[in-house]
Structure formats: C-alpha cells, structure tokens
Motif scaffolding. Structure first.
Motif: not given
Length: 237
Positions: A25, A63, A120
């Motif tokens: 991420c 996401c 997200a």
C-alpha cells in the motif's frame, strides 16, 4: 534545529499523518504520488503520462479488491453529468473531450472518495501524504529558483529580477507552468500554517512565507486569495 529533525518533525504532524499500512500500500501510494508529481515537474522532459494512467488503473483495482466497497452516489451523478455534456454538447474536436473525460474518470476514481472502502481510505491517505511532500519541495524550491534565475516554465522564458515586474505570469520555477505553481504553493503554505498552529516552531512560519512568496512570484492572485480566505476561516470560524 537540523534539517533531519525538521523533516522528522513535519512527518509526525497531523497534516502528514497516515495510519498503519502494509508495504505494498505504501509503495503503490508513493509510486502514484511520484508519477503524478512528475507530470508538473518542469525539469523532467520524459513523457510519463501513459504509465501514470496505467498506475491509476492498478490503484483502482487495488482499492476495489476489498470486501466492503461502496460507490458514492454524488460522484457517480457527477460523472454522468460530465458524460452527458461530452456526448451531447457541440464541443470542438480539437479539445479531445471524450479522451479527456476518460482520463479524468480514471484519475479521479483512483484518488477521489468515489470508491469507499477501508483499503481505499488508507491508500488515499498515503497518496495525499506523499503528494503533499512533493508539493512542498517544489514550492519552496521554486522560491530559491527565482533568485538563481531558474525557470522551467514551458514557454522557455528565463526571467531576471529586473524583468519580473512586466513578466510575472511567466515564472514557473521548478514547475512547468505558473498556473500550476500558484495553486501548489498555496497548498504548501496552508500546510505549514496548520503545522505552525499545532507546533509553535518558527521554522514553519519561515516555510509558510517561502511557499506564499512562490505564489506571489507565479503572479497567482487567486492562489493568494485562497490562502488569505483559508487563514481567516481558521482564525475566526
């Protein structure tokens, strides 16, 4: 206060806060913010737009790969309105309106709140953090670039102090256009102002001043007005 300590202190402020996340991420967010920032850097001439769009698509898929994905209705409605305008209105072909709409859709799906999920939200928080770091560096760097005679405005005009009074709108500093330098300098100035409110170190007022002066050098009245309104809002409301 050393430079390393200043950077560490900035990184721990609320403005740059981001929750815990995995390496993928963080890495994807850093790459996304880097590619987005490259689009406005005047000293990088390599065309990275297509890789940037591809990275946006990867970010969207990342996401979406979450169990609790929701789409915000107001964003979907906005996209439908834009699509209707592109398909119905007599827009000149030179504007490539359909292609621009697709590009706008891809970029905003990756970075806006249209896609709502836990993954997200965390991803966008890191994108914001890294992009803001780039913005602050470009803004402050452009302040010093002005006095060094460095101007990467795409018109190719190199301005000195004497010429600036009649050509203010053609200074882009480290950025490829003055109309980009103004808004990002405003964002940088506001970031340092908020940090100063929570941390009374004078270095942040200096950084605020340098960022605000970059907006002045870019001859961006709207950016300066935006800074003034935001500061007044924080002081009195």
């Amino acid at each position: 206060m050393g430079l390393v300590n200043i950077i560490k202190e900035i990184g721990h402020t609320e403005v740059f806060y981001a929750p815990k996340a995995g390496r993928f991420c963080k890495g994807l967010a850093l790459l996304w913010a880097t590619m987005a920032s490259v689009q406005i850097m005047g000293f990088i001439s390599v065309d990275t737009f297509l890789p940037y769009i591809g990275l946006c698509l990867v970010s969207i898929l990342y996401c979406l790969c979450d169990g609790s994905v929701q789409f915000k209705g107001r964003y979907v409605f906005l996209y439908l309105v834009f699509l209707f305008n592109v398909l119905v209105l007599p827009i000149e072909p030179c504007f490539n309106s359909k292609l621009r709409f697709v590009q706008f859709l891809i970029v905003t799906l990756a970075c806006s709140a249209c896609i709502s999920s836990a993954r997200a939200i965390i991803f966008r928080r890191y994108v914001f953090r890294y992009a803001l770091m780039y913005i602050c560096i470009l803004s402050i760097g452009s302040f010093f670039a002005f006095f060094l005679g460095v101007n990467y405005m795409q018109v190719g005009t190199q301005l000195g102090l004497a010429e600036y009074s009649s050509n203010g709108g053609t200074f882009g500093g480290l950025v490829n256009h003055s109309m980009t330098l103004g808004p990002i300098s405003m964002i940088s100035a506001l970031a340092f102002y908020v940090i100063y409110q929570n941390n009374n170190s004078k270095i942040f007022i200096v950084l605020f001043f340098l960022s605000a002066m970059s907006a002045v050098m870019a001859a961006s009245r709207s950016a300066l007005l935006g800074v003034a309104v935001a500061i007044l809002f924080s002081l009195f409301l």
